[in-house]
Design an enzyme around this catalytic site. Sequence first.
Site, PDB file in Angstrom:
ATOM      1  N   GLU A  36       0.870  -1.169   0.000  1.00 34.99           N
ATOM      2  CA  GLU A  36       0.000   0.000   0.000  1.00 34.99           C
ATOM      3  C   GLU A  36       0.913   1.227   0.000  1.00 34.99           C
ATOM      4  O   GLU A  36       1.796   1.336   0.856  1.00 34.99           O
ATOM      5  CB  GLU A  36      -0.883  -0.005   1.268  1.00 34.99           C
ATOM      6  CG  GLU A  36      -1.879   1.123   1.249  1.00 34.99           C
ATOM      7  CD  GLU A  36      -2.791   1.142   2.475  1.00 34.99           C
ATOM      8  OE1 GLU A  36      -2.763   0.190   3.278  1.00 34.99           O
ATOM      9  OE2 GLU A  36      -3.518   2.139   2.619  1.00 34.99           O
ATOM     10  N   ARG A 262       5.129 -12.969   9.821  1.00 33.54           N
ATOM     11  CA  ARG A 262       5.783 -11.713   9.477  1.00 33.54           C
ATOM     12  C   ARG A 262       7.133 -11.635  10.175  1.00 33.54           C
ATOM     13  O   ARG A 262       7.395 -12.347  11.139  1.00 33.54           O
ATOM     14  CB  ARG A 262       4.907 -10.523   9.840  1.00 33.54           C
ATOM     15  CG  ARG A 262       4.648 -10.332  11.310  1.00 33.54           C
ATOM     16  CD  ARG A 262       3.528  -9.343  11.586  1.00 33.54           C
ATOM     17  NE  ARG A 262       3.881  -7.981  11.257  1.00 33.54           N
ATOM     18  CZ  ARG A 262       3.304  -7.270  10.284  1.00 33.54           C
ATOM     19  NH1 ARG A 262       2.367  -7.798   9.540  1.00 33.54           N
ATOM     20  NH2 ARG A 262       3.657  -6.039  10.064  1.00 33.54           N
ATOM     21  N   LYS A 272       4.133   0.792   9.721  1.00 34.96           N
ATOM     22  CA  LYS A 272       4.306   2.031   8.973  1.00 34.96           C
ATOM     23  C   LYS A 272       3.725   3.220   9.724  1.00 34.96           C
ATOM     24  O   LYS A 272       4.239   4.326   9.640  1.00 34.96           O
ATOM     25  CB  LYS A 272       3.637   1.906   7.593  1.00 34.96           C
ATOM     26  CG  LYS A 272       4.524   1.210   6.587  1.00 34.96           C
ATOM     27  CD  LYS A 272       3.920   1.253   5.205  1.00 34.96           C
ATOM     28  CE  LYS A 272       2.857   0.221   5.055  1.00 34.96           C
ATOM     29  NZ  LYS A 272       2.423   0.028   3.673  1.00 34.96           N
TER      30      LYS A 272
HETATM   31  P1  ATP Z   1       2.558  -2.227   8.128  1.00 35.53           P
HETATM   32  O1  ATP Z   1       1.894  -3.118   9.140  1.00 35.53           O
HETATM   33  O2  ATP Z   1       3.997  -1.990   8.370  1.00 35.53           O
HETATM   34  O3  ATP Z   1       1.808  -0.970   7.857  1.00 35.53           O
HETATM   35  P2  ATP Z   1       1.347  -3.453   5.904  1.00 35.53           P
HETATM   36  O4  ATP Z   1       1.141  -4.909   5.935  1.00 35.53           O
HETATM   37  O5  ATP Z   1       0.164  -2.635   6.158  1.00 35.53           O
HETATM   38  O6  ATP Z   1       2.571  -3.094   6.822  1.00 35.53           O
HETATM   39  P3  ATP Z   1       1.595  -3.305   3.093  1.00 35.53           P
HETATM   40  O7  ATP Z   1       2.121  -2.230   2.249  1.00 35.53           O
HETATM   41  O8  ATP Z   1       0.162  -3.642   3.001  1.00 35.53           O
HETATM   42  O9  ATP Z   1       1.985  -2.947   4.571  1.00 35.53           O
HETATM   43  O10 ATP Z   1       2.472  -4.604   2.905  1.00 35.53           O
HETATM   44  C1  ATP Z   1       2.794  -5.164   1.671  1.00 35.53           C
HETATM   45  C2  ATP Z   1       3.135  -6.609   1.870  1.00 35.53           C
HETATM   46  O11 ATP Z   1       4.234  -6.755   2.758  1.00 35.53           O
HETATM   47  C3  ATP Z   1       1.973  -7.377   2.469  1.00 35.53           C
HETATM   48  O12 ATP Z   1       1.821  -8.576   1.729  1.00 35.53           O
HETATM   49  C4  ATP Z   1       2.404  -7.659   3.870  1.00 35.53           C
HETATM   50  O13 ATP Z   1       1.891  -8.865   4.342  1.00 35.53           O
HETATM   51  C5  ATP Z   1       3.926  -7.698   3.758  1.00 35.53           C
HETATM   52  N1  ATP Z   1       4.540  -7.327   5.020  1.00 35.53           N
HETATM   53  C6  ATP Z   1       4.329  -6.200   5.730  1.00 35.53           C
HETATM   54  N2  ATP Z   1       5.018  -6.220   6.885  1.00 35.53           N
HETATM   55  C7  ATP Z   1       5.696  -7.400   6.902  1.00 35.53           C
HETATM   56  C8  ATP Z   1       6.600  -8.026   7.823  1.00 35.53           C
HETATM   57  N3  ATP Z   1       6.933  -7.434   8.971  1.00 35.53           N
HETATM   58  N4  ATP Z   1       7.098  -9.230   7.507  1.00 35.53           N
HETATM   59  C9  ATP Z   1       6.776  -9.826   6.347  1.00 35.53           C
HETATM   60  N5  ATP Z   1       5.940  -9.302   5.439  1.00 35.53           N
HETATM   61  C10 ATP Z   1       5.403  -8.095   5.699  1.00 35.53           C
HETATM   62 MG    MG Z   2      -1.472  -3.854   4.545  1.00 32.13          MG
END
Ligand code: ATP
Ligand code: MG
Length: 546
Positions: A36, A262, A272
Amino acid sequence: MTTEAPPKPRDFIREIVEEDLAAGRTARVITRFPPEPNGHLHIGHAKSICLNFGVAGEYGGQCNLRFDDTNPTKEEIEYVEAIEHDIAWLGFSWGDNLFHASDYFDQLYVWAEELIRADKAYVDSSSPDEMRTMRGTLTEPGVESPHRNRSVDENLDLFRRMKAGEFPDGAHVLRAKIDMASPNINMRDPVLYRIRHATHHRTGDAWSIYPMYDYAHPLSDAIEHITHSLCTLEYEDHRPLYDWLIENVPVPSRPRQYEFARLNLNYTVMSKRKLLRLVEEKHVSGWDDPRMPTIAGLRRRGFTPAAIRNFCERVGVAKRENMIDVGLLEFSIREDLNTSAPRVMGVLDPLRVVIDNYPADETEWFETGARKVPFAKTIFIERDDFIEDPPPKFFRLSPGREVRLRSAYFITCTSVVKDNAGNIVELHATYDPATRGGDSPDGRKPKATLHWVAADHAIDCEVRLYDRLFKSENPEESGNFLDDLNPQSLQIVPRAKLEPSIRGAAPFTSYQFERLGYFCVDPDSTDDAIVFNRTVTLKDAWAKVK
Ligand code: ATP
Ligand code: MG
């Protein structure tokens, strides 16, 4: 000829992919990385990138980059560009396969109308509070909305008027008609669309309704013929909804979702939202502050793509949450720089040493490695390499003692000069001309070898020393993670003395400063003022605990 059993896949995801390929369920593996664009990528994303692009690459498939741009109010073009740059820098390519969830807004809308026509979706006009109350809890079933049994025609009419922008934000939502008594709260008539009068960075003002992630994601996967939709464990409870949508919408393919743990790192916050707070409230200098766990921060700190990929490889892909020691990340960069970073000498806390028996106007150039290092009558050594009255285990310089200057000569300290306050300002020493190059013909072996820099040839540099941004292993534990910030996480050395070979070094060039650690040229540097960031010290805490 021996026939060896093929190597076992490295993790359960690769096992599933191999089985699907072997059984013919998958012709060609297609994965996606779906960020995102509401922040910069962090080391957790790197794990997901390495997995998605890695699996696709290893099995001759493809990995799409899809921006999950369903939330117009939080997303910015700046993030889109940074994300693309970071993925490419990590060494992965999406080729022509760059997509956006917003590319599918028309199709997603058509499918939403189809769900309404099939009586599988309805417009709910309850307030957010009412909806929350009716949703029930983990132990109590939800309650059906009074709007749940609107006619198909009424639903279609309302939904079209939502799209036309007739209603304010929050007046209505479109919900799937599934089961308000489901033990899984995600299945209690989840919201599919909400009204949002906001300008989208790609679709402008064309839409006043936007699809929810849970609706857009599985359908986008299906449109792109994704075979294995890999996501983190928190989406496990959303999988029934994922499957329900794939089942109930006439999609062109049937992707499946698999969840993995994760990445969690100690001494680090990764969400984020929290990283954005650190930036906005200026606890760090920006998303690329070298203390940030972002890809941009790690790059500026001196990490290489290979080190990050190796780290992700070592962490592996598992089904259960765990906490990784940040020492493993440091180990990975040390391992890389140990073989790739040229060694130079630099003194962070300089103490002047005058070599009394060395000619005043002479400079010798010692060749070490691929460079030449000047030696002259006045040099700097590290202040803590000298103690006037040394304790028993201290083997470095003290009055009357001989040490080796790396690649140069042996010197013996003869006297100490102090200011009125008693601070040591200068040392005097003699050198042994017979030890040229750092070896003695009579086999003398000083117990210590010091790094040094010739005073008249030294280049003054700013050096930024970083420590962990947070004091405790789990900064979130105490409630407010900002209370756990380490006030000593950045120390600036305004005038370190570096050997002249570093002149003109380009930003992001890494060096090993002998005995001190790995350092990388900061992009803030100019031709006249080089700034170094310490990437890591030489001390490997991780290998020891292992
Ligand atoms: P955050 O919780 O940091 O805001 P998010 O999951 O909302 O992260 P996205 O941009 O939606 O952020 O993430 C893109 C991809 O990266 C998703 O498939 C998510 O599952 C993966 N991802 C995010 N954080 C992690 C992590 N700590 N370890 C592994 N994969 C991750
Ligand atoms: Mg997300």
